[in-house]
Write a protein that holds these residues in place. Structure first.
Motif, mmCIF file in Angstrom:
data_model
loop_
_atom_site.group_PDB
_atom_site.id
_atom_site.type_symbol
_atom_site.label_atom_id
_atom_site.label_comp_id
_atom_site.label_asym_id
_atom_site.label_seq_id
_atom_site.Cartn_x
_atom_site.Cartn_y
_atom_site.Cartn_z
ATOM 1 N N HIS A 29 0.855 -1.190 0.000
ATOM 2 C CA HIS A 29 0.000 0.000 0.000
ATOM 3 C C HIS A 29 0.889 1.237 0.000
ATOM 4 O O HIS A 29 1.807 1.339 0.814
ATOM 5 C CB HIS A 29 -0.908 -0.004 1.241
ATOM 6 C CG HIS A 29 -1.962 1.036 1.205
ATOM 7 N ND1 HIS A 29 -3.205 0.818 0.648
ATOM 8 C CD2 HIS A 29 -1.969 2.310 1.658
ATOM 9 C CE1 HIS A 29 -3.934 1.915 0.767
ATOM 10 N NE2 HIS A 29 -3.198 2.837 1.376
ATOM 11 N N GLU A 84 -22.581 -1.027 -4.188
ATOM 12 C CA GLU A 84 -21.256 -0.581 -4.642
ATOM 13 C C GLU A 84 -20.487 -1.785 -5.210
ATOM 14 O O GLU A 84 -19.821 -2.520 -4.482
ATOM 15 C CB GLU A 84 -20.496 0.052 -3.476
ATOM 16 C CG GLU A 84 -19.161 0.617 -3.818
ATOM 17 C CD GLU A 84 -19.243 1.970 -4.491
ATOM 18 O OE1 GLU A 84 -18.435 2.196 -5.405
ATOM 19 O OE2 GLU A 84 -20.090 2.798 -4.119
ATOM 20 N N GLU A 86 -17.819 -1.969 -6.975
ATOM 21 C CA GLU A 86 -16.365 -1.889 -6.813
ATOM 22 C C GLU A 86 -15.932 -2.413 -5.438
ATOM 23 O O GLU A 86 -14.924 -3.097 -5.312
ATOM 24 C CB GLU A 86 -15.892 -0.445 -7.014
ATOM 25 C CG GLU A 86 -14.393 -0.312 -7.068
ATOM 26 C CD GLU A 86 -13.955 1.131 -7.290
ATOM 27 O OE1 GLU A 86 -12.756 1.391 -7.125
ATOM 28 O OE2 GLU A 86 -14.798 2.003 -7.617
ATOM 29 N N PHE A 87 -16.727 -2.105 -4.408
ATOM 30 C CA PHE A 87 -16.420 -2.617 -3.072
ATOM 31 C C PHE A 87 -16.570 -4.137 -3.047
ATOM 32 O O PHE A 87 -15.705 -4.849 -2.515
ATOM 33 C CB PHE A 87 -17.322 -1.971 -2.010
ATOM 34 C CG PHE A 87 -17.084 -2.518 -0.627
ATOM 35 C CD1 PHE A 87 -15.990 -2.105 0.114
ATOM 36 C CD2 PHE A 87 -17.948 -3.457 -0.074
ATOM 37 C CE1 PHE A 87 -15.749 -2.625 1.393
ATOM 38 C CE2 PHE A 87 -17.722 -3.979 1.192
ATOM 39 C CZ PHE A 87 -16.617 -3.560 1.925
ATOM 40 N N CYS A 90 -13.628 -5.681 -4.675
ATOM 41 C CA CYS A 90 -12.457 -5.531 -3.822
ATOM 42 C C CYS A 90 -12.453 -6.598 -2.728
ATOM 43 O O CYS A 90 -11.428 -7.252 -2.473
ATOM 44 C CB CYS A 90 -12.424 -4.128 -3.211
ATOM 45 S SG CYS A 90 -11.082 -3.846 -2.033
ATOM 46 N N THR A 94 -9.711 -9.607 -2.393
ATOM 47 C CA THR A 94 -8.931 -9.647 -1.158
ATOM 48 C C THR A 94 -9.089 -10.991 -0.462
ATOM 49 O O THR A 94 -8.097 -11.632 -0.096
ATOM 50 C CB THR A 94 -9.352 -8.500 -0.211
ATOM 51 O OG1 THR A 94 -9.127 -7.255 -0.870
ATOM 52 C CG2 THR A 94 -8.591 -8.545 1.094
ATOM 53 N N ASP A 158 -14.708 6.181 3.180
ATOM 54 C CA ASP A 158 -13.372 6.217 2.570
ATOM 55 C C ASP A 158 -12.813 4.806 2.416
ATOM 56 O O ASP A 158 -11.628 4.568 2.627
ATOM 57 C CB ASP A 158 -12.449 7.080 3.448
ATOM 58 C CG ASP A 158 -11.206 7.534 2.703
ATOM 59 O OD1 ASP A 158 -11.205 7.507 1.449
ATOM 60 O OD2 ASP A 158 -10.227 7.891 3.382
ATOM 61 N N TRP A 159 -13.669 3.852 2.033
ATOM 62 C CA TRP A 159 -13.278 2.447 2.016
ATOM 63 C C TRP A 159 -12.100 2.173 1.083
ATOM 64 O O TRP A 159 -11.272 1.300 1.365
ATOM 65 C CB TRP A 159 -14.471 1.546 1.682
ATOM 66 C CG TRP A 159 -14.943 1.639 0.261
ATOM 67 C CD1 TRP A 159 -15.965 2.399 -0.213
ATOM 68 C CD2 TRP A 159 -14.413 0.931 -0.856
ATOM 69 N NE1 TRP A 159 -16.102 2.224 -1.558
ATOM 70 C CE2 TRP A 159 -15.158 1.317 -1.989
ATOM 71 C CE3 TRP A 159 -13.394 0.019 -1.031
ATOM 72 C CZ2 TRP A 159 -14.918 0.816 -3.261
ATOM 73 C CZ3 TRP A 159 -13.141 -0.487 -2.307
ATOM 74 C CH2 TRP A 159 -13.899 -0.079 -3.396
ATOM 75 N N GLN A 160 -11.972 2.916 -0.028
ATOM 76 C CA GLN A 160 -10.863 2.670 -0.953
ATOM 77 C C GLN A 160 -9.515 2.852 -0.263
ATOM 78 O O GLN A 160 -8.599 2.060 -0.449
ATOM 79 C CB GLN A 160 -10.939 3.578 -2.190
ATOM 80 C CG GLN A 160 -12.099 3.307 -3.103
ATOM 81 C CD GLN A 160 -13.310 4.169 -2.774
ATOM 82 O OE1 GLN A 160 -13.420 4.754 -1.699
ATOM 83 N NE2 GLN A 160 -14.240 4.224 -3.708
ATOM 84 N N GLN A 161 -9.390 3.913 0.528
ATOM 85 C CA GLN A 161 -8.137 4.186 1.232
ATOM 86 C C GLN A 161 -7.810 3.083 2.234
ATOM 87 O O GLN A 161 -6.653 2.756 2.452
ATOM 88 C CB GLN A 161 -8.215 5.541 1.934
ATOM 89 C CG GLN A 161 -6.970 5.900 2.710
ATOM 90 C CD GLN A 161 -5.722 6.007 1.832
ATOM 91 O OE1 GLN A 161 -5.783 6.341 0.658
ATOM 92 N NE2 GLN A 161 -4.577 5.707 2.418
ATOM 93 N N ALA A 164 -8.511 -0.918 -0.500
ATOM 94 C CA ALA A 164 -8.179 -1.145 -1.914
ATOM 95 C C ALA A 164 -6.671 -1.077 -2.158
ATOM 96 O O ALA A 164 -6.191 -0.330 -2.991
ATOM 97 C CB ALA A 164 -8.926 -0.145 -2.796
ATOM 98 N N SER A 165 -5.926 -1.893 -1.433
ATOM 99 C CA SER A 165 -4.477 -1.982 -1.619
ATOM 100 C C SER A 165 -4.176 -2.900 -2.796
ATOM 101 O O SER A 165 -5.070 -3.548 -3.347
ATOM 102 C CB SER A 165 -3.822 -2.532 -0.350
ATOM 103 O OG SER A 165 -4.081 -1.699 0.748
#
Length: 177
Positions: A29, A84, A86-87, A90, A94, A158-161, A164-165
């Motif tokens: 990350h 969402e 994209e979530f 992710c 993961t 702010d789930w991407q931060q 989303a590594s």
């Protein structure tokens, strides 16, 4: 070049004499140690010698328990992000990667991140391992139990931060097997 935190897995912990025989790449990350990395090293957390740098600035923790904690928070976060896509993707990437790279321990390499502050790296890692990570775990546990809605809402926003590594079998620092 970005400074990164690196997360690996192995069946033994590094020690002064050697690094583990088989090190599996989990995630990297940029510019921070994300919430996901902190949670994955949140159970049985201990400081170990780095596999990359000289100071004792690595963090090891129980793989299975850390993965359970992360999955629990991802489920709680996902309850507000059902639409969402994209979530959802992710989380699927993961969790599939974590299953594939499973071992006994998570190993977090912090050197590039703690070197950005100018503080003593070993002292920074002690604060991270014994103050920041336990505080983060407590917040996540409360959120999973439905007792920390404000924190959970901020993570969700702010789930991407946080999640989303870059997950891969090869990281910038990879180890031959």
């Amino acid at each position: 070049m970005a400074n990164r935190s690196y997360l690996y897995s192995a069946d033994s912990m590094p020690n002064e004499a050697e690094i583990p025989q088989r090190i599996r790449c989990i995630s990297e990350h940029n510019w921070d140690i994300p919430l996901a990395h902190k949670l994955m090293v949140g159970r049985g957390t201990t400081i170990v010698p780095s596999m990359i740098w000289n100071p004792p600035i690595g963090i090891a923790a129980d793989y299975a328990e850390g993965a359970i904690l992360l999955r629990g928070l991802l489920r709680a976060v996902g309850k507000g992000l059902e639409e969402e896509a994209e979530f959802t993707e992710c989380v699927a990437r993961t969790t599939a990667h974590l299953e594939k790279q499973q071992a006994k321990y998570f190993l977090l390499e912090t050197g590039e991140i703690v070197s950005m502050t100018g503080d003593d790296p070993a002292a920074s890692v002690r604060r991270l391992a014994y103050e920041d990570i336990p505080d983060t775990v407590a917040k996540a546990e409360a959120a999973i139990a439905g007792q920390n809605d404000d924190w959970l809402a901020s993570v969700r926003a702010d789930w991407q931060q946080h999640f989303a590594s870059f997950y891969s079998e090869a990281l910038y620092y990879s180890f031959p097997n």
